[in-house]
Design an enzyme around this catalytic site. Structure first.
Site, PDB file in Angstrom:
ATOM      1  N   GLN A  54      61.911  72.203 -10.627  1.00 18.45           N
ATOM      2  CA  GLN A  54      62.096  72.053  -9.185  1.00 18.45           C
ATOM      3  C   GLN A  54      62.793  70.746  -8.855  1.00 18.45           C
ATOM      4  O   GLN A  54      62.496  69.698  -9.441  1.00 18.45           O
ATOM      5  CB  GLN A  54      60.746  72.123  -8.465  1.00 18.45           C
ATOM      6  CG  GLN A  54      60.107  73.496  -8.466  1.00 18.45           C
ATOM      7  CD  GLN A  54      60.762  74.460  -7.477  1.00 18.45           C
ATOM      8  OE1 GLN A  54      61.735  74.124  -6.814  1.00 18.45           O
ATOM      9  NE2 GLN A  54      60.224  75.664  -7.377  1.00 18.45           N
ATOM     10  N   CYS A  62      61.869  81.444  -3.465  1.00 24.18           N
ATOM     11  CA  CYS A  62      62.865  80.546  -2.866  1.00 24.18           C
ATOM     12  C   CYS A  62      63.758  81.287  -1.880  1.00 24.18           C
ATOM     13  O   CYS A  62      64.713  80.706  -1.365  1.00 24.18           O
ATOM     14  CB  CYS A  62      63.707  79.886  -3.949  1.00 24.18           C
ATOM     15  SG  CYS A  62      64.630  81.032  -4.986  1.00 24.18           S
ATOM     16  N   TYR A 112      58.725  84.228 -15.249  1.00 26.18           N
ATOM     17  CA  TYR A 112      59.782  83.289 -14.881  1.00 26.18           C
ATOM     18  C   TYR A 112      59.241  81.853 -14.965  1.00 26.18           C
ATOM     19  O   TYR A 112      59.348  81.073 -14.023  1.00 26.18           O
ATOM     20  CB  TYR A 112      60.311  83.562 -13.469  1.00 26.18           C
ATOM     21  CG  TYR A 112      60.632  85.003 -13.158  1.00 26.18           C
ATOM     22  CD1 TYR A 112      61.869  85.546 -13.468  1.00 26.18           C
ATOM     23  CD2 TYR A 112      59.691  85.842 -12.554  1.00 26.18           C
ATOM     24  CE1 TYR A 112      62.167  86.872 -13.168  1.00 26.18           C
ATOM     25  CE2 TYR A 112      59.976  87.165 -12.266  1.00 26.18           C
ATOM     26  CZ  TYR A 112      61.214  87.675 -12.575  1.00 26.18           C
ATOM     27  OH  TYR A 112      61.506  88.984 -12.268  1.00 26.18           O
ATOM     28  N   ASP A 134      57.565  83.521 -10.154  1.00 30.07           N
ATOM     29  CA  ASP A 134      58.450  82.571  -9.479  1.00 30.07           C
ATOM     30  C   ASP A 134      59.878  82.959  -9.828  1.00 30.07           C
ATOM     31  O   ASP A 134      60.560  82.277 -10.599  1.00 30.07           O
ATOM     32  CB  ASP A 134      58.139  81.143  -9.948  1.00 30.07           C
ATOM     33  CG  ASP A 134      58.925  80.088  -9.175  1.00 30.07           C
ATOM     34  OD1 ASP A 134      59.648  80.467  -8.226  1.00 30.07           O
ATOM     35  OD2 ASP A 134      58.829  78.899  -9.524  1.00 30.07           O
ATOM     36  N   GLU A 173      59.725  83.722 -20.027  1.00 30.97           N
ATOM     37  CA  GLU A 173      61.011  83.244 -19.513  1.00 30.97           C
ATOM     38  C   GLU A 173      62.120  83.803 -20.396  1.00 30.97           C
ATOM     39  O   GLU A 173      61.958  83.914 -21.611  1.00 30.97           O
ATOM     40  CB  GLU A 173      61.040  81.709 -19.523  1.00 30.97           C
ATOM     41  CG  GLU A 173      62.374  81.083 -19.197  1.00 30.97           C
ATOM     42  CD  GLU A 173      62.850  81.428 -17.794  1.00 30.97           C
ATOM     43  OE1 GLU A 173      63.961  81.988 -17.692  1.00 30.97           O
ATOM     44  OE2 GLU A 173      62.132  81.141 -16.821  1.00 30.97           O
TER      45      GLU A 173
END
Length: 543
Positions: free
Chosen positions: A285, A408, A314, A381, A335
């Site tokens: 982030q 997001c 993720y 995420d 991931e």
């Protein structure tokens, strides 16, 4: 009357679009006007008219909005990075909270009151720990770095960006000077030639370290030793200078190979009490202070007691996974980026988190394989595009009691929430976080729980329905109705569902919904609804 192109109209800005553009109604037509604030009364010149909407630019502000402020950035009206430099931060937060709430209600079909509010950032300047500067030339031929104009590949030169770290700006300046002195060409995307494509700088908020990744379209460059020497002198915080090779023809920033010119291949930083090593490819982030608040909320929503198995899809470099592992029995991270998974494994070892596992795989495929593990809490995420169909299907097959969704993009979040809620989940609560002040981006955390039918749905229960087969017990009539309505937009009756169940051998009783009249005509389920119900029965694993 249709709006006329190039004509000036007076209007008042009443709202913002999802990308921060001002919205007005002029003669009944929706008009989008950049760099305006709600409450502005202004003269707007129409620059484009389509069938349904129009686009304009401000010619003159007649009465400025009370929320309008002078932009601190000198190129705020040109650069495509920030869209809210011209309004107060309080107004920006209001716009972002409304954006999330509107998405959840209009796209997601949810109760807007479930959004509990938005958490603002402690600062709106120099908060980004990651900068990726495109490199090009200005009209005079000088080498410049900066950011693209909106919907363009034209670079707006920016030497000091108000939201990037000052270290990143300083490093970019050294690279520009080196390129100019030694005639290192910037890459030309139209001509497909040149050398330096991007300057990529990461800084560690807590560690104080910084890292440069120079992204090049060619393997050979002059005087790299001089560049390394100058960079180390100008930025003592540098711990690694890397060269990434990217010869692709598209706009993807990083190539597949990265070499170390000097120092360490990874950057170290601390987040949520853990130490992380980060490769250039690993997701992290960009706003450190807000990321800690965001992840704390995700952990709180998970409601862990220490006995749960948690799956983090993720997972990037394992930032959320390690935060979850502190409170869970087992935390599993997934991931698709190999370098990120290697980072995550090392990070778990460095922090002594032995109750973690990491897998390099596509999120949806991994979720399908891990479904048998008995996942108590699922944390996702995803990137801006949200969950893909494979991931959503895997979640519905897995049926975890809780899903914590970190997003997001409010629109794709709302789409996925609608899909999950239509298949038996309910939105419990949501919280927005501003990780990107002065831009239109916003993060949101939502908690979804598996719907407990006896707590949430009122049904009329008949005695003959209590004799359930194993297949019938997997989904109620109301859940099947909701699934069909959400996916196909079709309303199906309990009678139609019963008919298709009977066709599939699920219902064997003879007295269900049978009229007492001997000559009663029973309506038969239409083919399109039969197909939709069959799909629902397969979805709930009843056939």
């Amino acid at each position: 009357m249709d709006l006329q192109k190039n004509k000036v109209y007076r209007c008042q800005i009443t709202d913002y679009t999802a990308d921060g553009t001002g919205f007005a109604k002029i003669e009944g037509r929706a008009v989008f006007v950049p760099r305006t604030a709600v409450g502005d009364q202004c003269d707007v010149r129409i620059v484009k008219v389509t069938k349904n909407v129009a686009f304009g630019r401000v010619e003159k502000i007649i009465v400025p909005s009370a929320q309008r402020t002078a932009p601190a950035c000198p190129v705020a009206d040109k650069c495509g990075g920030c869209c809210y430099q011209h309004i107060t931060y309080e107004e920006e937060l209001r716009a972002k909270e409304k954006k999330v709430r509107d998405a959840l209600t209009r796209i997601g079909g949810q109760d807007g009151a479930k959004l509990l509010g938005i958490t603002g950032a402690p600062t709106t300047e120099h908060y980004r720990n990651k900068a990726q500067y495109p490199v090009g030339r200005n009209k005079e031929g000088s080498i410049v770095t900066g950011f693209y104009r909106p919907r363009s590949h034209d670079i707006v030169p920016v030497e000091k960006c108000l939201i990037q770290s000052e270290t990143a700006d300083k490093i970019a300046a050294v690279v520009r000077e080196w390129m100019t002195e030694f005639s290192v060409m910037p890459y030309d995307y139209e001509k497909k030639r040149g050398t330096i494509r991007h300057i990529y700088v990461r800084v560690g908020e807590k560690s104080g370290e910084s890292q440069l990744t120079l992204i090049s379209a060619t393997k050979k460059m002059p005087k790299l030793d001089v560049l390394v020497e100058r960079l180390r002198a100008a930025a003592p915080s540098l711990t690694g200078i890397l060269l990434n090779h990217n010869q692709r023809d598209d706009n993807v920033i990083l190539g597949n190979r990265t070499d170390v010119l000097w120092g360490e291949p990874m950057l170290e930083d601390r987040l949520c009490g853990h130490t992380f090593l980060l490769s250039p490819e690993a997701f992290y982030q960009v706003n450190h202070a807000q990321a800690e608040r965001l992840y704390a909320c995700a952990v709180d929503y998970a409601g862990l007691t220490g006995e749960e198995t948690v799956l983090d899809l993720y997972c990037g470099a394992g930032t959320i996974t390690l935060a979850l592992a502190e409170h869970a029995k087992t935390a599993i991270g997934v991931e698709i980026v190999p370098e990120a998974i290697e980072n995550a494994k090392r990070n778990a070892l460095r922090n002594g988190m032995e109750n973690t596992e990491f897998f390099c795989a596509d999120a949806g495929q991994a979720a399908q394989r891990l479904a048998k593990r008995g996942i108590d809490v699922l944390v996702v995420d995803p990137p801006r595009k949200g969950l893909d169909a494979t991931a959503r299907d895997a979640i519905l097959k897995m049926q975890p009691p809780k899903v914590v969704y970190v997003s997001c993009d409010p629109a794709t979040l709302a789409r996925d929430v609608a899909e999950l809620c239509g298949a038996g989940y309910t939105l419990e609560k949501a919280q927005a976080f501003d990780l990107f002040p002065r831009t239109f981006h916003v993060e949101t955390v939502v908690l979804l729980s598996k719907l407990k039918v006896d707590h949430h749905i009122e049904i009329e229960l008949k005695m003959d329905e209590l004799d359930l087969t194993a297949a019938e017990s997997k989904a109620t009539y109301d859940e099947i109705k909701a699934y069909v309505l959400n996916k196909y937009g079709l309303k199906v009756s309990q009678l139609y569902i019963a008919q298709i169940k009977r066709k599939c051998g699920i219902i064997e009783r003879k007295n269900y919904n049978v009229s007492k009249k001997e000559d009663a005509k029973v309506p038969q389920c239409p083919p399109e609804k039969e197909a939709a119900i069959m799909d629902a029965l397969k979805h709930f694993q009843m056939i």
